[in-house]
Design an enzyme around this catalytic site. Structure first.
Site, PDB file in Angstrom:
ATOM      1  N   ASP A 374      -1.783  -8.699   4.426  1.00 37.57           N
ATOM      2  CA  ASP A 374      -0.727  -8.803   5.430  1.00 37.57           C
ATOM      3  C   ASP A 374       0.491  -8.015   4.941  1.00 37.57           C
ATOM      4  O   ASP A 374       1.140  -8.406   3.967  1.00 37.57           O
ATOM      5  CB  ASP A 374      -0.378 -10.282   5.644  1.00 37.57           C
ATOM      6  CG  ASP A 374       0.589 -10.504   6.803  1.00 37.57           C
ATOM      7  OD1 ASP A 374       1.281  -9.547   7.194  1.00 37.57           O
ATOM      8  OD2 ASP A 374       0.652 -11.654   7.297  1.00 37.57           O
ATOM      9  N   HIS A 375       0.793  -6.912   5.637  1.00 41.15           N
ATOM     10  CA  HIS A 375       1.879  -6.044   5.178  1.00 41.15           C
ATOM     11  C   HIS A 375       3.258  -6.662   5.417  1.00 41.15           C
ATOM     12  O   HIS A 375       4.273  -6.151   4.911  1.00 41.15           O
ATOM     13  CB  HIS A 375       1.801  -4.688   5.887  1.00 41.15           C
ATOM     14  CG  HIS A 375       2.289  -3.548   5.039  1.00 41.15           C
ATOM     15  ND1 HIS A 375       3.188  -3.711   4.005  1.00 41.15           N
ATOM     16  CD2 HIS A 375       2.003  -2.227   5.061  1.00 41.15           C
ATOM     17  CE1 HIS A 375       3.440  -2.549   3.448  1.00 41.15           C
ATOM     18  NE2 HIS A 375       2.728  -1.616   4.065  1.00 41.15           N
ATOM     19  N   ARG A 376       3.325  -7.767   6.159  1.00 43.50           N
ATOM     20  CA  ARG A 376       4.593  -8.485   6.297  1.00 43.50           C
ATOM     21  C   ARG A 376       4.943  -9.230   5.023  1.00 43.50           C
ATOM     22  O   ARG A 376       6.116  -9.487   4.726  1.00 43.50           O
ATOM     23  CB  ARG A 376       4.520  -9.485   7.457  1.00 43.50           C
ATOM     24  CG  ARG A 376       4.258  -8.887   8.818  1.00 43.50           C
ATOM     25  CD  ARG A 376       4.002  -9.982   9.836  1.00 43.50           C
ATOM     26  NE  ARG A 376       2.875 -10.837   9.441  1.00 43.50           N
ATOM     27  CZ  ARG A 376       2.488 -11.932  10.111  1.00 43.50           C
ATOM     28  NH1 ARG A 376       3.165 -12.301  11.197  1.00 43.50           N
ATOM     29  NH2 ARG A 376       1.466 -12.633   9.696  1.00 43.50           N
TER      30      ARG A 376
END
Length: 405
Positions: A374-376
């Site tokens: 998850d790049h968040r």
């Protein structure tokens, strides 16, 4: 009159589909006797009778989707002092049947509850092919009938009805239906995958791991009488890496603007079953030895394939692994098991030339992996550092000894 209701048999379950009733109105049932098979978003399960009695009413038809708490079956429970034998005699007296032929003795003994050992999915296959499980020979010494036994029995029946000349010819074309139902486990998988993909900005990092030294260690262990799967080593190395990079053992709580770093290490094991993708969970993997991980993963996988997982065995995973290498996979962009932060997939291990530390060209065993995150929550550099640490533990497996329990 006692109601048999659909109760919550899994975390977050709100509804289930009725697959098949194992009894009919008028049947006498015993306590704990299976009554109905239902399919949730994770498994096929049997609901059992809470009492002994007579089935009086079945509310929903097979194929219906019902909410948790809905009444499925009404049972007239046996009262104190009233035996099952008396109940059956009463039923026989009230039944409007032709008189028995001369010399025929009326059988008033209770009908025993006999049930063939088989997983719910195996029963489903048998029903769809109009096969009585009692007629199917079990290859397992325990008497348990498997789907392989059912298919073997089905093929034998088909061959019996064909001329010898036809039986000896190989099958050239396989018949497939024009459509298949989009419901049950397959539909739930689709819903969860869609939610994950459209909620989480996925990034996939690819890497390679030299498995040569690990394979040598496994061979040495095997020679000494200890057999441990490659998966056990991979999971052990993952847990060590997750402790050093806790951001990947986390969950994003957007509503409260926080990232929850999980203190438990519950590893989901993506498993391909006949019913669809199931993810049993190896709980507290950080507290288990290599041997314990090996045995627990083996047991979870077997129960997943047999449709015998308990609800708690599919709950609370914090990180998921998918070992698709044995299927021949060379790479993929996996979808994260929402609401987790990352998932790692292990692909095929191939022999190929490599350069060792002495600058010699030798043959090594190289495994590819893909890690979706998850790049968040995390960045690419952190993912690279994580897989580098994981690879170092696998490529120098003696380092794992420092973490043995």
């Amino acid at each position: 009159m006692l109601e048999v209701k659909l109760h919550d048999i899994g975390e977050g379950m709100t509804e289930a589909e009725i697959i098949h009733y194992l009894v009919k109105v008028g049947d006498t049932v015993k306590i704990d006797q299976p009554l109905v098979e239902v399919q949730t978003d994770k498994m096929i399960a049997e609901l059992t009778s809470p009492c002994s009695g007579i089935v009086k009413q079945i509310i929903f038809d097979p194929g219906s989707t019902v909410q948790v708490g809905a009444s499925l079956i009404y049972i007239d429970a046996f009262e104190d002092g009233r035996t099952q034998h008396q109940a059956i005699n009463e039923k026989n007296r009230n039944a409007k049947t032709d008189p028995p032929p001369p010399g025929h003795a009326e059988n008033t003994s209770p009908i025993p509850f006999m049930r063939v050992l088989a997983a719910p999915y195996t029963r489903k296959i048998a029903r769809e092919n109009n096969i009585n499980l009692e007629d199917v020979p079990a290859a397992d010494p325990s008497g348990k009938v498997t789907e392989e036994d059912v298919y073997r029995f089905l093929n034998a029946q088909k061959n019996e009805n064909l001329p010898d000349a036809v039986v000896s010819q190989p099958t050239i074309h396989q018949e497939f239906p024009d459509e298949i139902p989009f419901k049950g486990v397959r539909k739930k998988i689709a819903e969860k995958m869609t939610k994950s993909l459209f909620t989480i900005p996925h990034v996939t990092h690819f890497d390679e791991v030299n498995m040569t030294n690990l394979f040598k260690m496994r061979e040495n262990l095997k020679a000494s009488g200890e057999s441990v799967s490659v998966s056990a080593f991979l999971i052990k190395a993952l847990v060590i890496s997750l402790k050093e990079f806790p951001i990947f053992n986390a969950e994003l709580d957007e509503e409260n603007s926080r990232i929850l770093l999980k203190k438990n290490y519950h590893i989901g094991i993506a498993t391909n079953t006949e019913s669809g993708l199931i993810v049993p969970v190896l709980h507290d993997a950080d507290k288990k030895s290599l041997k314990k991980i090996h045995n627990d993963v083996k047991g979870l996988t077997e129960r997943a394939l047999d449709g015998k997982l308990q609800p708690f065995e599919m709950q609370n995973s914090t990180f998921t692994v998918s070992n698709v290498g044995p299927l021949g996979s060379t790479g993929a962009t996996p979808i994260i098991n929402y609401p987790e932060t990352a998932l790692i997939a292990f692909h095929k291990t191939k022999k190929q030339p490599i350069v060792n530390e002495q600058d010699e060209i030798v043959i090594g065993h190289i495994m590819t992996l893909s890690m979706a995150f998850d790049h968040r929550v995390a960045d690419g550099a952190t993912a690279v550092s994580f897989t580098n640490r994981f690879a170092s533990l696998i490529e120098q497996p003696h380092k794992l000894m420092m973490e043995m329990i």
